[in-house]
Design a protein around this motif. Structure first.
Motif, PDB file in Angstrom:
ATOM      1  N   ALA A 141       0.613  -1.300   0.136  1.00  0.00           N
ATOM      2  CA  ALA A 141       0.059  -0.098  -0.106  1.00  0.00           C
ATOM      3  C   ALA A 141       0.443   0.885   0.145  1.00  0.00           C
ATOM      4  N   PRO A 142       2.026   2.092  -0.992  1.00  0.00           N
ATOM      5  CA  PRO A 142       2.778   2.824  -0.710  1.00  0.00           C
ATOM      6  C   PRO A 142       1.438   3.957  -1.481  1.00  0.00           C
ATOM      7  N   SER A 143       2.287   5.364  -0.820  1.00  0.00           N
ATOM      8  CA  SER A 143       1.360   6.584  -1.544  1.00  0.00           C
ATOM      9  C   SER A 143       2.990   6.956  -1.200  1.00  0.00           C
ATOM     10  N   PHE A 144       2.340   8.107  -2.791  1.00  0.00           N
ATOM     11  CA  PHE A 144       3.961   8.922  -3.007  1.00  0.00           C
ATOM     12  C   PHE A 144       3.724  10.333  -2.101  1.00  0.00           C
ATOM     13  N   SER A 145       4.805  11.355  -1.464  1.00  0.00           N
ATOM     14  CA  SER A 145       4.221  13.075  -0.856  1.00  0.00           C
ATOM     15  C   SER A 145       3.852  13.355  -1.905  1.00  0.00           C
ATOM     16  N   PRO A 146       3.495  14.463  -2.241  1.00  0.00           N
ATOM     17  CA  PRO A 146       3.042  15.151  -3.187  1.00  0.00           C
ATOM     18  C   PRO A 146       4.218  15.677  -4.303  1.00  0.00           C
ATOM     19  N   ASP A 147       5.453  16.201  -3.472  1.00  0.00           N
ATOM     20  CA  ASP A 147       6.449  16.134  -4.040  1.00  0.00           C
ATOM     21  C   ASP A 147       7.249  15.596  -4.612  1.00  0.00           C
ATOM     22  N   GLY A 148       6.931  14.133  -4.075  1.00  0.00           N
ATOM     23  CA  GLY A 148       7.267  13.003  -4.873  1.00  0.00           C
ATOM     24  C   GLY A 148       8.922  12.077  -4.714  1.00  0.00           C
ATOM     25  N   ARG A 149       9.119  12.937  -3.576  1.00  0.00           N
ATOM     26  CA  ARG A 149      10.433  12.526  -2.623  1.00  0.00           C
ATOM     27  C   ARG A 149       9.974  11.632  -1.407  1.00  0.00           C
ATOM     28  N   ARG A 150       8.839  11.343  -1.560  1.00  0.00           N
ATOM     29  CA  ARG A 150       8.894  10.611   0.039  1.00  0.00           C
ATOM     30  C   ARG A 150       7.790   9.424  -0.459  1.00  0.00           C
ATOM     31  N   ILE A 151       7.827   8.449   0.031  1.00  0.00           N
ATOM     32  CA  ILE A 151       6.616   7.196   0.212  1.00  0.00           C
ATOM     33  C   ILE A 151       6.252   6.761   1.094  1.00  0.00           C
ATOM     34  N   VAL A 152       4.663   7.072   1.833  1.00  0.00           N
ATOM     35  CA  VAL A 152       4.318   5.966   2.626  1.00  0.00           C
ATOM     36  C   VAL A 152       3.521   4.776   2.370  1.00  0.00           C
ATOM     37  N   PHE A 153       4.051   3.557   3.329  1.00  0.00           N
ATOM     38  CA  PHE A 153       3.585   2.239   3.601  1.00  0.00           C
ATOM     39  C   PHE A 153       3.193   2.241   4.409  1.00  0.00           C
ATOM     40  N   GLU A 154       2.905   0.335   3.761  1.00  0.00           N
ATOM     41  CA  GLU A 154       2.390  -0.679   5.409  1.00  0.00           C
ATOM     42  C   GLU A 154       3.329  -1.384   5.714  1.00  0.00           C
ATOM     43  N   SER A 155       3.826  -1.341   6.724  1.00  0.00           N
ATOM     44  CA  SER A 155       4.663  -2.621   7.397  1.00  0.00           C
ATOM     45  C   SER A 155       4.803  -3.354   8.218  1.00  0.00           C
ATOM     46  N   ASP A 156       4.634  -4.645   7.967  1.00  0.00           N
ATOM     47  CA  ASP A 156       4.453  -5.239   9.631  1.00  0.00           C
ATOM     48  C   ASP A 156       5.672  -6.085   9.606  1.00  0.00           C
ATOM     49  N   ARG A 157       6.961  -5.484   9.578  1.00  0.00           N
ATOM     50  CA  ARG A 157       8.131  -5.837  10.277  1.00  0.00           C
ATOM     51  C   ARG A 157       8.511  -5.526  11.757  1.00  0.00           C
ATOM     52  N   SER A 158       7.161  -4.512  12.202  1.00  0.00           N
ATOM     53  CA  SER A 158       7.559  -4.918  14.082  1.00  0.00           C
ATOM     54  C   SER A 158       6.703  -5.698  14.127  1.00  0.00           C
ATOM     55  N   GLY A 159       5.620  -6.647  13.699  1.00  0.00           N
ATOM     56  CA  GLY A 159       4.760  -7.848  14.579  1.00  0.00           C
ATOM     57  C   GLY A 159       3.653  -7.184  13.929  1.00  0.00           C
ATOM     58  N   SER A 160       3.113  -5.575  13.970  1.00  0.00           N
ATOM     59  CA  SER A 160       2.025  -5.818  13.097  1.00  0.00           C
ATOM     60  C   SER A 160       2.175  -4.043  12.032  1.00  0.00           C
ATOM     61  N   SER A 161       0.667  -4.427  11.710  1.00  0.00           N
ATOM     62  CA  SER A 161       0.685  -3.753  10.749  1.00  0.00           C
ATOM     63  C   SER A 161       0.872  -1.858  10.875  1.00  0.00           C
ATOM     64  N   GLN A 162       2.100  -1.306  10.373  1.00  0.00           N
ATOM     65  CA  GLN A 162       1.894  -0.030  10.985  1.00  0.00           C
ATOM     66  C   GLN A 162       2.583   1.196   9.608  1.00  0.00           C
ATOM     67  N   LEU A 163       2.343   1.804  10.091  1.00  0.00           N
ATOM     68  CA  LEU A 163       3.100   2.810   8.333  1.00  0.00           C
ATOM     69  C   LEU A 163       4.322   3.224   8.680  1.00  0.00           C
ATOM     70  N   TYR A 164       5.092   3.517   7.306  1.00  0.00           N
ATOM     71  CA  TYR A 164       6.347   4.302   7.748  1.00  0.00           C
ATOM     72  C   TYR A 164       6.676   4.695   6.252  1.00  0.00           C
ATOM     73  N   ILE A 165       7.522   5.640   6.444  1.00  0.00           N
ATOM     74  CA  ILE A 165       8.080   6.568   5.740  1.00  0.00           C
ATOM     75  C   ILE A 165       9.671   6.549   4.957  1.00  0.00           C
ATOM     76  N   MET A 166       9.472   6.188   3.795  1.00  0.00           N
ATOM     77  CA  MET A 166      10.590   6.289   3.578  1.00  0.00           C
ATOM     78  C   MET A 166      11.269   6.975   1.831  1.00  0.00           C
ATOM     79  N   PRO A 167      12.786   7.499   1.710  1.00  0.00           N
ATOM     80  CA  PRO A 167      12.543   7.743   0.730  1.00  0.00           C
ATOM     81  C   PRO A 167      12.196   7.401  -0.732  1.00  0.00           C
TER      82      PRO A 167
END
Lengths: 167, 444
Positions: B305-331
């Motif tokens: 479920a990735p989604s770009f920031s309006p300036d295209g520089r970042r992506i918000v997505f969901e991941s369960d890497r911590s054990g449960s589904s949470q939101l993350y932002i990366m370049p």
């Protein structure tokens, strides 16, 4: 409800949810076309019908998990034996989730469940070339009701038999 | 400023349109007629729309419907309340005659919309004026739109956009479309088709035939192309469809994997998506201009479920890497991801607001599902809705309204919209059960 009764319900539901791929037998995931014809007689131990009904074509999971229970492992060992005895068949493992999650996550979760089954079968000696996986997420419940009873049946991986010995 | 922008917008929209702003120029913010869209509870502003004047007999077929479309658009926001025609005392028989403000004050209208339509040779010309009844003056200048008669609804939406914008100071979102999944048949073997309609439910058409399972359509930044996931091949694959030519192609396909959850970058040149292999789901990007693929995450878990920031520089997505589904932002090019959701429950389907200030998401907690928003740093989380199953938010292009899927226990899914204040929850009319809405950008 015992697992066996659940299985009977699931198998009954299976008849309604047949496959788009005419070479596949059974399976809870595919679209409505096709039929259960060609599965053979469940009395014939080499038939896909026997696999579906007697061996058991599916295993179930707890919420948000892809861990295989002892019960699931027993079913999969039986599946592996059948597949070793019937090398002309390939399988597609369909991973499914219940409706209590978001669509995208459930596709990924179904993929994880299908993979857990594929790896187990592979460890039981089924060549990886005979196994494909697909996830339907929450798109193809076997039973639709807003209750635990249905969700328990829907969190599943179904081993769908298809023709062809694979690579 | 508004006039220049609107002019450019409309010239782009209706090629060869005879379009000219008319009337005296006036600063948009002049006058007291104003709705501040805040989080406080507000009383809808009462307005009247005088039946549009038909300049000729052909125009009579359209004026009533145009008036209704504009009134419905404004009322649907919950910010305006129409004072119906039955209550009107005053009449507007000419756009050039002085307005009898007392007649409109008497029925407590604060704003008055008047307009005129003429039809000739398959073309329709619409003029409108907005009046501040309380202060007794015209608000902004009159505008005239012209185009093909078949586009009358779009022109009506443009007028409603203009009224909304003048009164709230925010961009309107009525001349927009919704792409979604139309659902028919039993839940165990649902037929799903990609469908598209105007924001108000009109002009429905289907983009796929229902032979393959499909989900989660997304618009390109111009609204001309859509991405969705299809099981046409028996496996989830990403389809890129040009809705003007209906040209369709599979993208990001890789043998032995599943690909899904695509979304465009703000420039429309890149698609970010999920790829599942070996039980692990990671994010990838595909450059549509050169076909280059790039892996953005690499963790033995689920990233989707990735989604770009309006300036295209970042992506918000969901991941369960911590054990449960949470939101993350990366370049946007991948790299270290920062977790932004820390509340109780599971978070998914984050979508970056077009304004850049908020992330909308689905939250699952104690057996309920919510649509919520939080700031980009994860602070100020607010839940806007609660039900048996709410999921998959999408933003109106002005970042003020969110549409999503709601399914009540044992029921069929339907589309709903809600203000980011949490007010004005409404069901969006659809012919069939419906899910996975995606709001178009403002149409050119």
């Amino acid at each position: 409800m015992t697992h066996f009764t659940k299985l009977l319900i699931a198998v009954a539901a299976l008849g309604l949810a047949a496959c788009a791929n005419p070479e596949q037998f059974g399976g809870g995931g595919a679209d409505g076309a096709g039929a259960t014809a060609g599965q053979g007689d469940a009395g014939d131990p080499t038939s896909p019908a026997y696999f579906n009904e007697r061996v058991g074509d599916r295993v179930f999971f707890t919420v948000d998990s892809s861990s295989l229970s002892d019960e699931a492992r027993a079913t999969l060992r039986a599946q592996a034996r059948w597949l070793n005895d019937n090398p002309d068949y390939r399988v597609i493992i369909e991973g499914h989730a219940d409706e209590r999650g978001t669509r995208e996550y459930n596709v990924a979760l179904g993929a994880r469940r299908a993979n857990a089954v594929a790896e187990f079968l592979n460890a039981q000696g089924i060549a990886s070339g005979r196994i494909e996986t697909v996830s339907y997420g929450k798109e193809r419940p076997v039973e639709a009701c807003a209750a635990q009873r249905c969700w328990d049946l829907n969190r599943r991986a179904v081993t769908v038999i298809s023709v062809g010995a694979g690579v | 400023m508004t006039v220049t922008r609107t002019l450019a917008l409309l010239l782009a929209l209706i090629a060869a349109a005879a379009f000219a702003p008319i009337g005296p120029a006036r600063a948009q913010s002049e006058g007291p007629l104003r709705i501040e869209i805040t989080e406080g509870v507000i009383e809808p502003m009462p307005f009247a729309i005088a039946p549009f004047i038909a300049a000729d007999s052909s125009a009579e077929d359209y004026t009533g419907r145009i008036t209704r479309v504009i009134a419905n658009d404004l009322a649907s926001t919950g910010l305006f309340r129409e004072i119906g025609r039955d209550a009107h005392i005053g009449r507007v028989t000419s756009l050039d005659a002085p307005i009898q403000y007392a007649d409109w004050r008497a029925i407590n209208a604060q704003a008055l919309i008047a307009g005129r339509a003429s039809v000739s040779g398959g073309r329709i010309t619409l003029g409108f004026r907005l009046f501040d009844v309380v202060s007794g003056q015209q608000m902004g200048q009159g505008l005239e739109f012209a185009g093909d008669v078949d586009d009358w609804r779009r022109m009506a939406h443009k007028i409603a956009d203009e009224v909304y914008s003048r009164i709230t100071g925010e961009e309107g979102y009525f001349d927009t479309r919704i792409v979604f999944v139309a659902e028919t048949g039993p839940a165990e073997n649902r037929t799903k088709r990609i469908a598209i309609m105007d924001q108000d439910g009109a002009n429905l058409s289907y983009l796929t035939d229902g032979s393959a399972l499909v989900f989660a359509p997304r618009f390109s930044p111009t609204g001309r192309r859509i991405l969705f996931t299809s099981y046409d091949s028996g496996f989830p694959r990403i389809v890129l469809l040009d809705i003007t030519t209906m040209r369709r192609q599979i993208i990001g396909e890789q043998e032995g994997t599943m690909t899904f959850a695509p979304r465009f970058s703000p420039d429309g040149d890149t698609v970010v998506y999920s790829l599942s292999v070996g039980g692990t789901t990671d994010l990838y990007s595909l450059d549509l201009t050169n076909g280059q693929r790039r892996q953005l995450t690499n963790a033995p878990s689920i990233a989707t479920a990735p989604s770009f920031s309006p300036d295209g520089r970042r992506i918000v997505f969901e991941s369960d890497r911590s054990g449960s589904s949470q939101l993350y932002i990366m370049p946007a090019g991948g790299g270290e991801a920062e977790r932004i959701s820390f509340g109780q429950g599971r978070y998914g389907t984050p979508v970056w607001s077009p304004r850049g200030d908020l992330i909308a998401f689905t939250k699952q907690h104690e057996g309920r599902f919510h649509i919520g928003v939080m700031r980009v740093d994860g602070s100020e989380e607010r839940l806007l809705t609660a039900s048996f199953l709410d999921e998959g938010p999408t933003w109106a292009p002005n970042g003020r309204v969110i549409m999503f899927t709601r399914q009540n226990a044992g029921g069929d899914p339907a589309l709903y919209s809600v203000d980011i204040s949490g007010r004005n929850l409404r069901r969006v009319p659809t012919e069939t059960a419906a899910s996975d809405p995606a709001w178009s950008p403002s149409l050119p």
